[in-house]
Design a protein around this motif. Structure first.
Motif, mmCIF file in Angstrom:
data_model
loop_
_atom_site.group_PDB
_atom_site.id
_atom_site.type_symbol
_atom_site.label_atom_id
_atom_site.label_comp_id
_atom_site.label_asym_id
_atom_site.label_seq_id
_atom_site.Cartn_x
_atom_site.Cartn_y
_atom_site.Cartn_z
ATOM 1 N N SER A 1 -7.422 -5.372 0.693
ATOM 2 C CA SER A 1 -8.304 -4.261 0.317
ATOM 3 C C SER A 1 -7.576 -2.908 0.264
ATOM 4 O O SER A 1 -8.216 -1.879 0.067
ATOM 5 C CB SER A 1 -9.484 -4.175 1.296
ATOM 6 O OG SER A 1 -8.987 -4.069 2.612
ATOM 7 N N HIS A 2 -6.251 -2.907 0.471
ATOM 8 C CA HIS A 2 -5.485 -1.651 0.439
ATOM 9 C C HIS A 2 -4.209 -1.849 -0.379
ATOM 10 O O HIS A 2 -3.103 -1.578 0.095
ATOM 11 C CB HIS A 2 -5.112 -1.197 1.851
ATOM 12 C CG HIS A 2 -6.285 -0.844 2.713
ATOM 13 N ND1 HIS A 2 -7.070 -1.789 3.317
ATOM 14 C CD2 HIS A 2 -6.801 0.358 3.058
ATOM 15 C CE1 HIS A 2 -8.033 -1.183 4.009
ATOM 16 N NE2 HIS A 2 -7.891 0.118 3.859
ATOM 17 N N PHE B 1 -6.559 -6.298 5.736
ATOM 18 C CA PHE B 1 -6.053 -4.995 5.303
ATOM 19 C C PHE B 1 -5.376 -5.092 3.936
ATOM 20 O O PHE B 1 -5.700 -4.342 3.015
ATOM 21 C CB PHE B 1 -5.066 -4.438 6.345
ATOM 22 C CG PHE B 1 -4.500 -3.095 5.958
ATOM 23 C CD1 PHE B 1 -5.230 -1.934 6.176
ATOM 24 C CD2 PHE B 1 -3.248 -3.001 5.355
ATOM 25 C CE1 PHE B 1 -4.720 -0.689 5.806
ATOM 26 C CE2 PHE B 1 -2.738 -1.771 4.982
ATOM 27 C CZ PHE B 1 -3.473 -0.614 5.203
ATOM 28 N N GLU C 1 -2.115 1.396 -1.106
ATOM 29 C CA GLU C 1 -1.440 1.883 0.098
ATOM 30 C C GLU C 1 -0.249 0.994 0.434
ATOM 31 O O GLU C 1 0.812 1.479 0.828
ATOM 32 C CB GLU C 1 -2.405 1.935 1.282
ATOM 33 C CG GLU C 1 -3.290 3.165 1.256
ATOM 34 C CD GLU C 1 -4.389 3.115 2.313
ATOM 35 O OE1 GLU C 1 -4.094 2.795 3.468
ATOM 36 O OE2 GLU C 1 -5.540 3.392 1.954
ATOM 37 N N CYS C 2 -0.429 -0.307 0.291
ATOM 38 C CA CYS C 2 0.697 -1.224 0.548
ATOM 39 C C CYS C 2 1.848 -0.941 -0.418
ATOM 40 O O CYS C 2 3.013 -0.913 -0.020
ATOM 41 C CB CYS C 2 0.248 -2.672 0.414
ATOM 42 S SG CYS C 2 -0.796 -3.239 1.752
#
Ligand code: NAD
Length: 338
Positions: free
Chosen positions: A93-94, A90, A97-98
């Protein structure tokens, strides 16, 4: 080095209470007899991993200041575990968002200060550590000072490092008592085990159980299996979190196990619990994170006269039993002893 204890009437907020660690912390205080408890999470209540009866459980988006104000109103202590996160699959690739979880900690700190909260704990991560110190599987365990010069995990780690500093400056400038724990891989029952946000111990349990149930003879391993990590059982995580909240220690501190294993050794343990031997297909293109990472526990031993000590094989037995129950639709009895 404990300066005080919680009083039974103290009001305690757990942010991220619908998640893995937050769910355990809230349930733990409830078991101890605390009744002025509040949990907050963005997930609908029926998606919370654990629901504790009699707790003021609220669905709130803690990226928003008004929701943080509603969460912290009349609270004495805040444990902030709310975060948009997951395992390597996760966070690699995010990244945006993190990074946006910075809104959660920023607004939670502002609201906690306004509400006159007595102590505020922030859950940071070993992902803040400088990547150059984690290039070898035979890693030297990471000391708290190894976070600088800063070169943390891109996205998630930068957000954690920035939020750590927010806590520091709220403490220095606004006299809000903050505590910062740097978790190293936490695992155990009632966490994510599938869907893309799960971490290695739960993922390996799931893969082995699925292979057993489906009569398959091979599982996929991310990376070459030689990368090393330490994994902390949830019981130890609870003890560490509460111990640090009660202590006088204000700087970031490792809360992690120092039992270093390779991913292959982790798989060996799960196979021994499952009493099965499987082939391993190594996916070298999959996200795998740093080469080696371990927790140096010198500081936590000094501060708490304690360190996480649950053997990985013992914690994995509980975790395996829980994942198996979830995958086969059974009823899992909570066997926590903290
Ligand atoms: P988790 O994903 O199970 O729990 C986090 C919870 O935060 C989730 O239930 C999620 O819905 C909630 N959340 C996300 N965005 C929100 C928002 N805008 N408002 C309210 N709630 C929101 O994760 P966890 O494993 O319990 O981790 C808790 C904390 O510990 C996180 O800060 C994480 O970064 C940190 N941490 C965990 C580990 C680990 O191995 N589990 C390791 C290092 C650090």
């Amino acid at each position: 080095m404990r300066s005080f204890q919680f009083g039974q009437d103290d009001a305690i907020l757990v942010a991220g209470a619908g998640g893995f660690i937050g769910g355990h912390v809230l349930a733990h205080f409830h078991r101890l007899g605390f009744r002025n408890l509040r949990g907050a999470d963005i997930k609908p209540l029926d998606h919370w991993f654990q629901r504790t009866d009699g707790v003021d459980s609220r669905v709130l988006d803690l990226r928003k200041i008004e929701d943080c104000r509603a969460a912290t109103k009349d609270m004495d202590y805040v444990f902030n575990f709310a975060c948009d996160m997951g395992g390597m699959g996760f966070i690699e690739s995010h990244k945006a968002e993190c990074m946006l979880s910075v809104l959660i900690n920023t607004h939670m700190l502002m609201a906690a200060r306004e509400a006159g909260v007595k102590r505020y704990l922030y859950s940071s991560s070993a992902c803040v550590y400088n990547a150059d110190k984690q290039v070898d599987a035979e890693v030297t365990a990471l000391k708290e000072t190894d976070a600088y010069p800063a070169m943390p995990e891109d996205g998630y780690g930068w957000e954690k490092l920035f939020s750590e500093r927010m806590c520091r400056h709220f403490s220095e400038d606004f006299k809000l008592e903050t505590r910062v724990v740097r978790f190293h891989n936490v695992y155990g029952p009632w966490g994510t085990y599938d869907g893309g946000r799960e971490k290695a111990p739960a993922a390996i349990c799931r893969k082995v159980i699925a292979a057993k149930l489906q009569g398959k003879h091979e599982i996929e391993i991310w990376g070459d299996g030689l990368q090393t990590r330490s994994f902390m059982y949830i019981d130890d995580c609870l003890k560490g979190v509460i111990g640090i909240m009660l202590s006088d220690w204000r700087e970031p501190i490792n809360v992690g196990s120092s039992e270093l294993v390779s991913i292959n050794q982790l798989v060996d343990m799960v196979e021994s619990i499952a009493q099965i031997k499987l082939g391993r297909r190594y996916n070298l293109a999959a996200p795998k994170g740093v080469r080696g990472r371990n927790s140096d526990n010198t500081l936590i031993r000094q501060v708490l006269n304690w360190e996480p000590s649950t053997r990985l094989i013992d914690g994995l037995r509980e975790t395996y039993a829980w994942v198996e129950t979830m995958m086969t639709g059974g009823d899992f009895k909570n066997r926590f002893t903290v």
